[in-house]
Enzyme design. Structure first.
Site, PDB file in Angstrom:
ATOM      1  N   HIS A 200       0.839  -1.216   0.000  1.00  6.38           N
ATOM      2  CA  HIS A 200       0.000   0.000   0.000  1.00  6.38           C
ATOM      3  C   HIS A 200       0.871   1.263   0.000  1.00  6.38           C
ATOM      4  O   HIS A 200       0.764   2.104   0.900  1.00  6.38           O
ATOM      5  CB  HIS A 200      -0.913   0.116   1.231  1.00  6.38           C
ATOM      6  CG  HIS A 200      -1.655  -1.114   1.623  1.00  6.38           C
ATOM      7  ND1 HIS A 200      -2.560  -1.743   0.802  1.00  6.38           N
ATOM      8  CD2 HIS A 200      -1.663  -1.828   2.779  1.00  6.38           C
ATOM      9  CE1 HIS A 200      -3.068  -2.777   1.446  1.00  6.38           C
ATOM     10  NE2 HIS A 200      -2.546  -2.852   2.632  1.00  6.38           N
TER      11      HIS A 200
ATOM     12  N   ASP B 272      -4.903  -9.203   0.480  1.00 10.38           N
ATOM     13  CA  ASP B 272      -4.885  -8.507   1.766  1.00 10.38           C
ATOM     14  C   ASP B 272      -5.988  -8.961   2.730  1.00 10.38           C
ATOM     15  O   ASP B 272      -5.853  -9.971   3.400  1.00 10.38           O
ATOM     16  CB  ASP B 272      -4.950  -6.997   1.492  1.00 10.38           C
ATOM     17  CG  ASP B 272      -4.661  -6.151   2.727  1.00 10.38           C
ATOM     18  OD1 ASP B 272      -4.396  -6.728   3.786  1.00 10.38           O
ATOM     19  OD2 ASP B 272      -4.698  -4.913   2.635  1.00 10.38           O
TER      20      ASP B 272
END
Ligand SMILES: [Zn+2]
Length: 463
Positions: free
Chosen positions: A277, A328
């Site tokens: 991220h 994720d």
């Protein structure tokens, strides 16, 4: 899992190699490794029933979070965000036992295989018992996840997470984080234990994951990286970085630098690093990441689900950056959906089309698939990522019966697979030379599904 002869031959009418689609090739696979790729069909080759493409690497997974997919979509406080989502997640995590963690991870990994992922990087931070006490064997939880990978047949890169603090300062950990916290010394022992365990398991390796700059300080980050690199200097290091603007702002207050900039200035980052991220970066941070060769680990469906923001994918790739994709939180377990959203977010933002294609590879689907499998291989330090001599035989057979309903031929096949085909077209999956999914089926899926449904019931009753 199916056992196979040490050497096997797989014939493909259409096969996606590094330089594009090739035809009428036989892969000679020896002990799970592609020993040769030859023209024509050998006898007695198994014939792939459809196009063959490399398996996808999932660069970012928190397996236990699969257990609460669907539990966090209710508006509650009027200002729901990543941080309110995290409260729900912490509550869910309170009572998961090692046995339950294994059941959840096995179900998830079977789902991953069916969706075209052949390897997973497990960013593993659920370490201790529900009181926050270490288990007598530190790696109890990690071993439960290793076992789930072994039972499912997926390759695994285990990344034990170093989690020290609840925020910049450093701030003391909260009650909700008690199962994650280790001293550096204890953490390094856990890493050593995982490395020893991985030697006993097929298709497994180990790196580390300092959780984020809010959860580790410079000293603990350096201590953990130094220990890992003393054991294996190529081992991967993953870190959450710049996922949320609040995190960027807190970092600016504390360090007077943005997170990626602080990392680049303080740590020797190289291509063994994966920045998960790296959503909120400025131009200079973007260039800095590219110069190090580090992989950007992008998780489009989770980042959309959590309202994180949009990674500057076009600019990053144009500058020569490399990325990998991850599922994720597992709100979606679908490699095609990740890549589709990666492209669509850029289209919506730029009001353009086909933005992640290149002149050399005008098919967005093919371009993204091949880029991501290679980036994923680097991010896991694994011998995967493409169908090539010397690489692991990690590959998918697509369903020609489904794909024939969409644009066909070499130029369009991957676009039809990723953008057009409404239902999953991953028919068969091979990992390290073993068929783990055949005709959409995994041998353990019924038992896994039943046990998983039970665990969800138990955990949702307790939360
Ligand atoms: Zn994450």
């Amino acid at each position: 899992m199916n056992q196979h002869a040490a050497t096997q031959h797989l014939f493909a009418k259409d096969i996606l190699l590094d330089n594009g689609w090739q035809h009428d090739k036989t892969l000679i696979i020896n002990n799970g490794i592609i020993a040769d790729i030859i023209d024509g069909k050998t006898e007695p080759a198994v014939v792939a029933s459809g196009p063959v493409i490399p398996g996808m690497v999932n660069c970012h997974s928190h397996a236990f979070q699969r257990g609460f997919a669907g539990f966090s979509e209710q508006g509650s406080e009027g200002n729901d965000s990543f941080w309110t989502w995290r409260k729900i997640m912490y509550k869910f995590v309170d009572h998961i036992s090692p046995e339950q963690a294994q059941v959840i991870a096995r179900q998830l990994y079977i789902e991953m295989l069916k969706a075209g992922y052949t390897r997973v990087a497990e960013f593993h931070y659920l370490h201790h018992d529900s009181e926050g006490k270490p288990y007598p064997e530190l790696s109890t939880m990690a071993k439960a996840v290793f076992k789930a990978a072994s039972e499912s047949g997926i390759g695994i890169t285990m990344l034990p997470v170093l989690y020290r603090f609840s925020g910049f300062g450093p701030l003391a950990p909260t009650h909700g984080q008690r199962r994650f916290i280790n001293s550096v010394e204890q953490f390094n022992q856990l890493v050593s234990d995982c490395i020893e365990h991985a030697k006993t398991q097929s298709n497994a390796n180990v790196g580390i994951a300092p959780h984020s700059l809010r959860a580790v300080d410079l000293e603990s980050l350096q201590g953990a990286v130094a220990h890992l690199k003393s054991l294996d200097d190529k081992a991967p290091v993953h870190i959450h970085i710049a996922e949320q603007m609040q995190e960027v702002n807190d970092c600016l207050v504390h360090y007077q630098k943005r997170p990626v900039q602080w990392l680049l200035d303080n740590i020797d980052i190289d291509s063994s690093w994966c920045l998960i991220h790296a959503t909120h970066i400025d131009d200079s941070e973007l260039k800095g990441i590219v110069e190090t060769g580090a992989i950007a680990g992008i998780c489009p469906t989770t980042e959309a689900n959590l309202g994180d923001g949009i990674f500057p994918t076009v600019e990053f790739l144009e500058a020569g950056g490399r990325l990998a994709i991850g599922s994720d939180s597992h709100i979606s377990v679908n490699a095609c959906e990740e890549l589709k959203l990666l492209e669509y977010a850029q289209r919506l933002q730029k009001q353009q089309r086909a933005v992640l294609a290149t002149t050399a590879t005008p098919s967005v689907g093919r371009c993204l698939w091949q880029h991501s499998t290679k980036g994923g291989a680097i991010s896991t330090a694994s011998n995967t990522g493409e169908i090539a001599i010397g690489r692991q035989a990690d590959l998918l057979v697509l369903d020609q019966d489904k794909l024939r309903l969409y644009a066909g031929g070499d130029d369009y096949r991957m676009d039809s697979f990723i953008f057009a085909s409404a239902s999953n077209a991953v028919r068969d999956v091979m990992v390290l030379g073993q068929w783990v999914i055949q005709q959409y089926q995994h041998p353990a899926q019924q038992q896994s599904t039943d046990e998983f449904a039970q665990v969800i019931k138990q955990l949702s009753a307790g939360s």
